[in-house]
Scaffold this motif. Structure first.
Motif, PDB file in Angstrom:
ATOM      1  N   GLU A 170      37.507  17.138  19.773  1.00 34.45           N
ATOM      2  CA  GLU A 170      36.760  16.294  20.705  1.00 34.45           C
ATOM      3  C   GLU A 170      35.690  17.099  21.447  1.00 34.45           C
ATOM      4  O   GLU A 170      34.595  16.595  21.701  1.00 34.45           O
ATOM      5  N   ILE A 171      35.998  18.351  21.778  1.00 32.66           N
ATOM      6  CA  ILE A 171      34.976  19.188  22.418  1.00 32.66           C
ATOM      7  C   ILE A 171      33.834  19.450  21.438  1.00 32.66           C
ATOM      8  O   ILE A 171      32.651  19.426  21.810  1.00 32.66           O
ATOM      9  N   TYR A 172      34.175  19.650  20.175  1.00 32.15           N
ATOM     10  CA  TYR A 172      33.147  19.811  19.135  1.00 32.15           C
ATOM     11  C   TYR A 172      32.247  18.573  19.118  1.00 32.15           C
ATOM     12  O   TYR A 172      31.013  18.684  19.117  1.00 32.15           O
ATOM     13  N   ALA A 173      32.859  17.385  19.106  1.00 30.48           N
ATOM     14  CA  ALA A 173      32.067  16.154  19.098  1.00 30.48           C
ATOM     15  C   ALA A 173      31.226  16.042  20.371  1.00 30.48           C
ATOM     16  O   ALA A 173      30.053  15.653  20.326  1.00 30.48           O
ATOM     17  N   TRP A 174      31.812  16.387  21.504  1.00 28.06           N
ATOM     18  CA  TRP A 174      31.124  16.305  22.801  1.00 28.06           C
ATOM     19  C   TRP A 174      29.871  17.174  22.785  1.00 28.06           C
ATOM     20  O   TRP A 174      28.791  16.724  23.173  1.00 28.06           O
ATOM     21  N   THR A 175      30.013  18.417  22.329  1.00 24.80           N
ATOM     22  CA  THR A 175      28.858  19.321  22.320  1.00 24.80           C
ATOM     23  C   THR A 175      27.791  18.834  21.349  1.00 24.80           C
ATOM     24  O   THR A 175      26.590  18.871  21.657  1.00 24.80           O
ATOM     25  N   HIS A 176      28.206  18.364  20.175  1.00 19.10           N
ATOM     26  CA  HIS A 176      27.212  18.003  19.168  1.00 19.10           C
ATOM     27  C   HIS A 176      26.455  16.730  19.536  1.00 19.10           C
ATOM     28  O   HIS A 176      25.260  16.614  19.229  1.00 19.10           O
ATOM     29  N   VAL A 177      27.107  15.805  20.197  1.00 16.77           N
ATOM     30  CA  VAL A 177      26.361  14.650  20.697  1.00 16.77           C
ATOM     31  C   VAL A 177      25.241  15.121  21.623  1.00 16.77           C
ATOM     32  O   VAL A 177      24.101  14.651  21.537  1.00 16.77           O
ATOM     33  N   LEU A 178      25.536  16.069  22.482  1.00 16.78           N
ATOM     34  CA  LEU A 178      24.516  16.564  23.413  1.00 16.78           C
ATOM     35  C   LEU A 178      23.429  17.362  22.691  1.00 16.78           C
ATOM     36  O   LEU A 178      22.257  17.319  23.080  1.00 16.78           O
ATOM     37  N   PHE A 179      23.799  18.085  21.636  1.00 19.53           N
ATOM     38  CA  PHE A 179      22.765  18.761  20.846  1.00 19.53           C
ATOM     39  C   PHE A 179      21.742  17.728  20.353  1.00 19.53           C
ATOM     40  O   PHE A 179      20.524  17.941  20.455  1.00 19.53           O
ATOM     41  N   TYR A 180      22.259  16.627  19.794  1.00 18.33           N
ATOM     42  CA  TYR A 180      21.379  15.640  19.175  1.00 18.33           C
ATOM     43  C   TYR A 180      20.610  14.826  20.217  1.00 18.33           C
ATOM     44  O   TYR A 180      19.419  14.563  20.061  1.00 18.33           O
ATOM     45  N   VAL A 181      21.290  14.431  21.281  1.00 21.60           N
ATOM     46  CA  VAL A 181      20.655  13.605  22.308  1.00 21.60           C
ATOM     47  C   VAL A 181      19.515  14.361  22.993  1.00 21.60           C
ATOM     48  O   VAL A 181      18.480  13.776  23.329  1.00 21.60           O
ATOM     49  N   THR A 182      19.699  15.656  23.185  1.00 21.37           N
ATOM     50  CA  THR A 182      18.659  16.457  23.845  1.00 21.37           C
ATOM     51  C   THR A 182      17.724  17.143  22.860  1.00 21.37           C
ATOM     52  O   THR A 182      16.794  17.836  23.284  1.00 21.37           O
ATOM     53  N   PRO A 198      21.471   1.557  15.383  1.00 17.75           N
ATOM     54  CA  PRO A 198      20.793   1.563  16.689  1.00 17.75           C
ATOM     55  C   PRO A 198      20.089   2.887  16.958  1.00 17.75           C
ATOM     56  O   PRO A 198      20.326   3.904  16.281  1.00 17.75           O
ATOM     57  N   ASP A 199      19.228   2.870  17.981  1.00 23.19           N
ATOM     58  CA  ASP A 199      18.570   4.109  18.360  1.00 23.19           C
ATOM     59  C   ASP A 199      19.565   5.032  19.065  1.00 23.19           C
ATOM     60  O   ASP A 199      20.686   4.643  19.397  1.00 23.19           O
ATOM     61  N   VAL A 200      19.134   6.269  19.276  1.00 23.45           N
ATOM     62  CA  VAL A 200      20.039   7.269  19.840  1.00 23.45           C
ATOM     63  C   VAL A 200      20.512   6.881  21.235  1.00 23.45           C
ATOM     64  O   VAL A 200      21.669   7.106  21.599  1.00 23.45           O
ATOM     65  N   ALA A 201      19.633   6.278  22.025  1.00 23.09           N
ATOM     66  CA  ALA A 201      20.020   5.900  23.387  1.00 23.09           C
ATOM     67  C   ALA A 201      21.175   4.905  23.373  1.00 23.09           C
ATOM     68  O   ALA A 201      22.131   5.015  24.150  1.00 23.09           O
ATOM     69  N   THR A 202      21.110   3.938  22.485  1.00 21.11           N
ATOM     70  CA  THR A 202      22.183   2.940  22.388  1.00 21.11           C
ATOM     71  C   THR A 202      23.465   3.575  21.885  1.00 21.11           C
ATOM     72  O   THR A 202      24.560   3.316  22.413  1.00 21.11           O
ATOM     73  N   ARG A 221      14.529  17.625  25.177  1.00 17.11           N
ATOM     74  CA  ARG A 221      14.318  16.424  25.991  1.00 17.11           C
ATOM     75  C   ARG A 221      15.621  16.013  26.673  1.00 17.11           C
ATOM     76  O   ARG A 221      16.709  16.295  26.195  1.00 17.11           O
ATOM     77  N   ARG A 222      15.475  15.306  27.799  1.00 16.69           N
ATOM     78  CA  ARG A 222      16.627  14.748  28.510  1.00 16.69           C
ATOM     79  C   ARG A 222      16.348  13.304  28.955  1.00 16.69           C
ATOM     80  O   ARG A 222      16.733  12.899  30.033  1.00 16.69           O
ATOM     81  N   LEU A 246      23.357  10.974  11.953  1.00 16.69           N
ATOM     82  CA  LEU A 246      22.427  10.407  10.979  1.00 16.69           C
ATOM     83  C   LEU A 246      21.137   9.968  11.646  1.00 16.69           C
ATOM     84  O   LEU A 246      20.038  10.264  11.155  1.00 16.69           O
ATOM     85  N   ARG A 247      21.252   9.264  12.772  1.00 19.14           N
ATOM     86  CA  ARG A 247      20.042   8.780  13.440  1.00 19.14           C
ATOM     87  C   ARG A 247      19.168   9.958  13.896  1.00 19.14           C
ATOM     88  O   ARG A 247      17.930   9.911  13.786  1.00 19.14           O
ATOM     89  N   TYR A 248      19.818  11.016  14.388  1.00 19.99           N
ATOM     90  CA  TYR A 248      19.057  12.203  14.796  1.00 19.99           C
ATOM     91  C   TYR A 248      18.330  12.814  13.598  1.00 19.99           C
ATOM     92  O   TYR A 248      17.147  13.156  13.672  1.00 19.99           O
ATOM     93  N   PHE A 249      19.042  12.960  12.474  1.00 19.71           N
ATOM     94  CA  PHE A 249      18.424  13.526  11.273  1.00 19.71           C
ATOM     95  C   PHE A 249      17.235  12.667  10.827  1.00 19.71           C
ATOM     96  O   PHE A 249      16.177  13.196  10.449  1.00 19.71           O
ATOM     97  N   LEU A 250      17.408  11.345  10.838  1.00 17.85           N
ATOM     98  CA  LEU A 250      16.351  10.457  10.372  1.00 17.85           C
ATOM     99  C   LEU A 250      15.136  10.517  11.291  1.00 17.85           C
ATOM    100  O   LEU A 250      13.989  10.604  10.825  1.00 17.85           O
ATOM    101  N   ASP A 251      15.379  10.465  12.599  1.00 22.63           N
ATOM    102  CA  ASP A 251      14.262  10.514  13.548  1.00 22.63           C
ATOM    103  C   ASP A 251      13.528  11.846  13.454  1.00 22.63           C
ATOM    104  O   ASP A 251      12.280  11.885  13.466  1.00 22.63           O
ATOM    105  N   ARG A 252      14.287  12.929  13.376  1.00 15.45           N
ATOM    106  CA  ARG A 252      13.656  14.256  13.318  1.00 15.45           C
ATOM    107  C   ARG A 252      12.854  14.417  12.031  1.00 15.45           C
ATOM    108  O   ARG A 252      11.791  15.053  12.029  1.00 15.45           O
ATOM    109  N   GLY A 253      13.355  13.834  10.941  1.00  8.16           N
ATOM    110  CA  GLY A 253      12.691  13.997   9.651  1.00  8.16           C
ATOM    111  C   GLY A 253      11.664  12.937   9.329  1.00  8.16           C
ATOM    112  O   GLY A 253      11.028  12.990   8.264  1.00  8.16           O
ATOM    113  N   GLY A 254      11.467  11.945  10.226  1.00 13.67           N
ATOM    114  CA  GLY A 254      10.478  10.913   9.973  1.00 13.67           C
ATOM    115  C   GLY A 254      10.894   9.884   8.950  1.00 13.67           C
ATOM    116  O   GLY A 254      10.041   9.183   8.373  1.00 13.67           O
TER     117      GLY A 254
END
Length: 398
Positions: free
Chosen positions: A182-194, A158-162, A199-200, A142-150
């Protein structure tokens, strides 16, 4: 085949196939032959995510036929009464409604009235999606969608970093025991964080090295299993994070290239050629689309991110793994134990994962013996696997 040629061939074929099957991304067309999805525009939302990356990378503009066709379908989807009713419900699908509106705006098709409705519901706390008791992956998404969409995020979110600091990748999971979900969740967190490789900033060098090692092991595991969905998602992670040593990206792209159909589609794990052969006409096309579109999209996403980030450095080659069959693993273990110089330590961890997840203690013992012969008995994954073997073979007391 060279990695660059395989990746380029896969992407070209995937984009051609997606363009040729664009009509099937419309919910009404999908539902003629395939089960209704909880969020009917779901496949279309995935396609718009790809269109956004194609536009970001300069590979395909928003007015190209594939992009404009997808945007036309999306505009029709959000204009329907079902979409508005779904948005007003603010149920578990609310973030996807917001994301579809955001992607339309990012790609030049704003929907101001629907956006205002979504913003009002979000500000009211409808659905409680930002609350701390909601699942973490959903809040990161949700936070990724909101930040990306303004969109303005609720103060409670919290922000994505937190959020990342409490997520599965940040908590250093034991790779031996990660489940498919869990691997699905692991990959998708990294999709959103980066932001799909853009960005990294949250990841320091030590964290990046640890995540790259997990990608290396998991990619080798799922190559051995032939799990093309996860191969594509892990290749995307590899490109987004940067390549670590011994990461089998070249083998991954070769596997996807070999698996693709002549029409460019990459079959999912549920695709059965024998079933397709028994169908004709629209039923055959619907089955093909339903069992290929997701893996084809994931592959295209990975290829675009790879093109943006660059190929793996020359000389980076993955482990020489047998397939996941116990007999093949036993042959590897026997050969390695007899002549350790013929194998590499990077081949051990993926094989241990395969053995532990198959609950095959006999084969696990042989791989651990080979690990000792290679001198990597103190590796954390080896120690964890040895502890599992000891516990699994101990006699019950009393």
């Amino acid at each position: 085949m060279a990695e660059s040629a395989a990746a380029a061939g896969v992407l070209s074929g995937a984009l051609g196939w997606l363009g040729a099957h664009l009509e099937w991304f419309a919910a009404a067309r999908w539902e003629e032959f395939l089960p209704r999805r909880p969020f009917p525009p779901g496949p279309l939302l995935e396609l718009l995510g790809l269109v956004r990356l194609l536009d970001r990378s300069g590979r395909l503009s928003a007015d190209a036929p594939l992009s404009s066709g997808a945007l036309d379908l999306a505009e029709r989807a959000v204009a329907g009464a079902d979409f508005v009713r779904g948005l007003r419900r603010a149920d578990e699908l609310f973030p996807y409604h917001l994301n579809l509106l955001a992607l339309l705006e990012l790609l030049g098709r704003p929907q101001p009235a629907l956006r205002a409705l979504g913003e009002g519901l979000l500000a009211s706390g409808a659905g409680g999606h930002a609350q701390p008791y909601k699942p973490l992956l959903g809040r990161i998404e949700l936070r990724y969608f909101l930040d990306r969409g303004g969109f303005r995020a609720p103060a409670v979110l919290p922000d994505v970093a937190t959020l990342y600091r409490a997520s599965l990748p940040a908590l250093r999971p034991d790779v031996l025991h990660l489940t498919g979900s869990e691997i699905y969740a692991w990959t998708h967190v990294l999709f959103y964080v980066t932001d799909f490789g853009a960005r990294r900033p949250l990841l320091d060098p030590a964290e990046l090295a640890r995540l790259r090692e997990t990608v290396r092991v998991l990619l080798a595991v799922h190559l051995a299993r032939g799990s093309l969905d996860l191969v594509a998602e892990l290749l995307l992670c590899a490109a987004a994070l940067g390549y670590g040593p011994d990461t089998p990206v070249r083998d991954g792209w070769s596997a996807l290239f070999r698996a693709r159909r002549p029409d460019g589609a990459v079959p999912s794990p549920v695709h059965r050629p024998g079933v397709l052969a028994g169908l004709t006409g629209d039923k055959a096309t619907a089955y093909l689309f339903g069992t290929c579109y997701h893996t084809t999209l994931a592959t295209a996403l990975a290829a675009v991110v790879r093109a943006e980030q660059g190929a793996a450095p020359e000389g980076v080659a993955g482990p020489r793994l047998p397939c996941a069959a116990p007999a093949d693993i036993l042959r590897w273990a026997a050969a390695t134990t007899a002549a350790p110089g013929a194998a590499r330590a990077c081949e051990v961890a993926p094989l241990l994962v395969l053995c532990v997840q198959a609950r095959d203690l006999r084969v696990l013992a042989e791989v651990l013996r080979a690990a000792e012969a290679l001198g990597c008995g103190e590796d954390p994954v080896v120690r964890s696997a040895a502890a599992y073997l000891a516990a699994g073979t101990s006699r019950p007391s009393g």
